[in-house]
Design a protein around this motif. Sequence first.
Motif, PDB file in Angstrom:
ATOM      1  N   ALA A  76       0.822  -1.210   0.000  1.00 53.31           N
ATOM      2  CA  ALA A  76       0.000   0.000   0.000  1.00 53.31           C
ATOM      3  C   ALA A  76       0.859   1.263   0.000  1.00 53.31           C
ATOM      4  O   ALA A  76       0.527   2.246  -0.659  1.00 53.31           O
ATOM      5  N   LYS A  77       1.978   1.175   0.737  1.00 50.02           N
ATOM      6  CA  LYS A  77       2.884   2.341   0.780  1.00 50.02           C
ATOM      7  C   LYS A  77       3.352   2.741  -0.623  1.00 50.02           C
ATOM      8  O   LYS A  77       3.461   3.908  -0.954  1.00 50.02           O
ATOM      9  N   LYS A  78       3.596   1.707  -1.436  1.00 54.61           N
ATOM     10  CA  LYS A  78       4.097   1.973  -2.791  1.00 54.61           C
ATOM     11  C   LYS A  78       3.043   2.673  -3.656  1.00 54.61           C
ATOM     12  O   LYS A  78       3.354   3.259  -4.683  1.00 54.61           O
ATOM     13  N   LEU A  79       1.775   2.558  -3.250  1.00 53.72           N
ATOM     14  CA  LEU A  79       0.694   3.178  -4.035  1.00 53.72           C
ATOM     15  C   LEU A  79       0.582   4.675  -3.787  1.00 53.72           C
ATOM     16  O   LEU A  79      -0.064   5.382  -4.547  1.00 53.72           O
ATOM     17  N   ILE A  80       1.223   5.145  -2.658  1.00 53.38           N
ATOM     18  CA  ILE A  80       1.052   6.557  -2.292  1.00 53.38           C
ATOM     19  C   ILE A  80       1.363   7.495  -3.468  1.00 53.38           C
ATOM     20  O   ILE A  80       0.614   8.407  -3.794  1.00 53.38           O
ATOM     21  N   GLY A  81       2.462   7.183  -4.165  1.00 55.97           N
ATOM     22  CA  GLY A  81       2.882   8.030  -5.283  1.00 55.97           C
ATOM     23  C   GLY A  81       1.929   7.961  -6.474  1.00 55.97           C
ATOM     24  O   GLY A  81       1.956   8.830  -7.334  1.00 55.97           O
ATOM     25  N   ARG A  82       1.113   6.959  -6.505  1.00 56.43           N
ATOM     26  CA  ARG A  82       0.273   6.773  -7.687  1.00 56.43           C
ATOM     27  C   ARG A  82      -1.141   7.318  -7.533  1.00 56.43           C
ATOM     28  O   ARG A  82      -1.868   7.415  -8.500  1.00 56.43           O
ATOM     29  N   VAL A  83      -1.534   7.583  -6.300  1.00 58.73           N
ATOM     30  CA  VAL A  83      -2.899   8.108  -6.148  1.00 58.73           C
ATOM     31  C   VAL A  83      -2.937   9.568  -6.608  1.00 58.73           C
ATOM     32  O   VAL A  83      -1.910  10.246  -6.571  1.00 58.73           O
ATOM     33  N   PRO A  84      -4.064  10.026  -7.084  1.00 60.25           N
ATOM     34  CA  PRO A  84      -4.185  11.427  -7.547  1.00 60.25           C
ATOM     35  C   PRO A  84      -3.700  12.392  -6.464  1.00 60.25           C
ATOM     36  O   PRO A  84      -3.904  12.137  -5.263  1.00 60.25           O
ATOM     37  N   ALA A  85      -3.072  13.464  -6.903  1.00 60.96           N
ATOM     38  CA  ALA A  85      -2.395  14.401  -6.005  1.00 60.96           C
ATOM     39  C   ALA A  85      -3.302  14.874  -4.883  1.00 60.96           C
ATOM     40  O   ALA A  85      -2.895  14.959  -3.725  1.00 60.96           O
ATOM     41  N   GLU A  86      -4.594  15.171  -5.231  1.00 66.19           N
ATOM     42  CA  GLU A  86      -5.471  15.732  -4.191  1.00 66.19           C
ATOM     43  C   GLU A  86      -5.847  14.713  -3.110  1.00 66.19           C
ATOM     44  O   GLU A  86      -6.210  15.069  -2.021  1.00 66.19           O
ATOM     45  N   GLN A  87      -5.715  13.436  -3.452  1.00 66.02           N
ATOM     46  CA  GLN A  87      -6.049  12.423  -2.415  1.00 66.02           C
ATOM     47  C   GLN A  87      -4.801  11.934  -1.691  1.00 66.02           C
ATOM     48  O   GLN A  87      -4.876  11.192  -0.721  1.00 66.02           O
ATOM     49  N   ARG A  88      -3.613  12.321  -2.216  1.00 71.11           N
ATOM     50  CA  ARG A  88      -2.369  11.711  -1.741  1.00 71.11           C
ATOM     51  C   ARG A  88      -2.148  11.899  -0.234  1.00 71.11           C
ATOM     52  O   ARG A  88      -1.797  10.972   0.490  1.00 71.11           O
ATOM     53  N   ALA A  89      -2.390  13.143   0.227  1.00 71.52           N
ATOM     54  CA  ALA A  89      -2.120  13.441   1.646  1.00 71.52           C
ATOM     55  C   ALA A  89      -2.961  12.571   2.569  1.00 71.52           C
ATOM     56  O   ALA A  89      -2.453  11.928   3.491  1.00 71.52           O
ATOM     57  N   SER A  90      -4.267  12.526   2.285  1.00 65.08           N
ATOM     58  CA  SER A  90      -5.134  11.755   3.193  1.00 65.08           C
ATOM     59  C   SER A  90      -4.866  10.257   3.060  1.00 65.08           C
ATOM     60  O   SER A  90      -4.875   9.516   4.053  1.00 65.08           O
ATOM     61  N   PHE A  91      -4.541   9.806   1.825  1.00 66.57           N
ATOM     62  CA  PHE A  91      -4.207   8.387   1.661  1.00 66.57           C
ATOM     63  C   PHE A  91      -2.920   8.046   2.423  1.00 66.57           C
ATOM     64  O   PHE A  91      -2.834   7.038   3.139  1.00 66.57           O
ATOM     65  N   GLY A  92      -1.964   8.942   2.282  1.00 64.52           N
ATOM     66  CA  GLY A  92      -0.690   8.751   2.988  1.00 64.52           C
ATOM     67  C   GLY A  92      -0.917   8.621   4.490  1.00 64.52           C
ATOM     68  O   GLY A  92      -0.343   7.771   5.169  1.00 64.52           O
ATOM     69  N   GLN A  93      -1.789   9.513   4.982  1.00 63.78           N
ATOM     70  CA  GLN A  93      -2.074   9.465   6.436  1.00 63.78           C
ATOM     71  C   GLN A  93      -2.725   8.132   6.832  1.00 63.78           C
ATOM     72  O   GLN A  93      -2.391   7.553   7.866  1.00 63.78           O
TER      73      GLN A  93
END
Length: 360
Positions: A62-79
């Motif tokens: 899942a960590k590897k997906l952080i870079g691939r999610v759309p920019a606006e969702q990246r922060a909340s996904f990362g969290q």
Amino acid sequence: MSEDQDPKQVVETAGAAFAQEFARFTGGGEAPSSLKDAEAQLRELAELRVRHAGKKSAIAAAKKLIGRVPAEQRASFGQLVQKTEAQITESLAAAELALKAYIENARTARESLDVTIPGRRLQTGRLHPITLMRQRIEDIFVSLGYAVEDDREIETDFYNFAALNIPEGHPARDPQDTFYTTEGFALRSQTSTVQIHAMQRRGAPVRMIAPGRVFRRDTPDPTHNPMFYQVEGLCVDRGITMAHLKGTLAEFAHRLFGPETRTRFRPSYFPFTEPSAEVDYSCFNCGGEGCRICKWSGWIELGGSGMVHPNVLRAANVDPEEFTGFAFGLGIDRTCALIYELDDIRLLFENDVRFLEQFR
Ligand code: DAH
């Protein structure tokens, strides 16, 4: 992982999978039932860590997906990823800590010893009171120059009776009193038999004592037992007189019962001695005043004695013209019973450790 998978879903699945497998450890889980159980749980926990927090775990993917999610969702996904990962590692760490504490305690408890518990005493054996008495008697006579003889308990008519000047028809031969074997042997009823063996073996002069078992057909009661112990004494040399006998037994009584002990000789009869005497000693308990132990007489019977009958010397091939001798026979268990104030002589033969361990 396929492209169309929802990254958030991946994280949630990873968290749920962990939660399910970790369930038995949560909130302390089931407490380990033993040290072994705790060690097994700790190993399981290590496997969980590899599976749910290792390089190939779902959360690592899942960590590897952080870079691939759309920019606006990246922060909340990362969290979300971080939070889930933290939950997993912290849960693992907490459970591990608890298990390690349990193991540590259990090991300490196992290795600790209570220094206040009373020690277990080694049970040492003791010598039987008859053995103790026999040894005391032996020591006295050995110091007077006597040899200690051991001999057989089954005898022929010759040693039991004939050589001891006990004629045919004498009451001592009565089968009412003596144990006979079907072959005509007899269990010796007195240690006097050893006088003959000793003279045959050693010739004269001879000085010996013979402690040992003797057998009589008595009904057991507080003062009788069909098997008991005697010690025989024999001294044969040139010029031996009654004075030697008296001196020897007086010295023996001094050493066994104390220097103030007196002895007295009463005329008696035994087939193997002439003259014969019964020997008494002044009571070791009251000194002659009279007490329960000496039955208020002041004297206790020590045994029989006398000057060896010429027929006995002859039977053992000792020339009565050249040699004379004295002999005596004392009861060991009787002396034992008196000294230890046993009210029943059978106590000596019952092998009750609670009784026997009292003697040293
Ligand atoms: N044998 C005798 C008994 O059993 C004791 C005894 C008496 C032994 C006189 C002797 C002796 O040697 O001279 O009663």
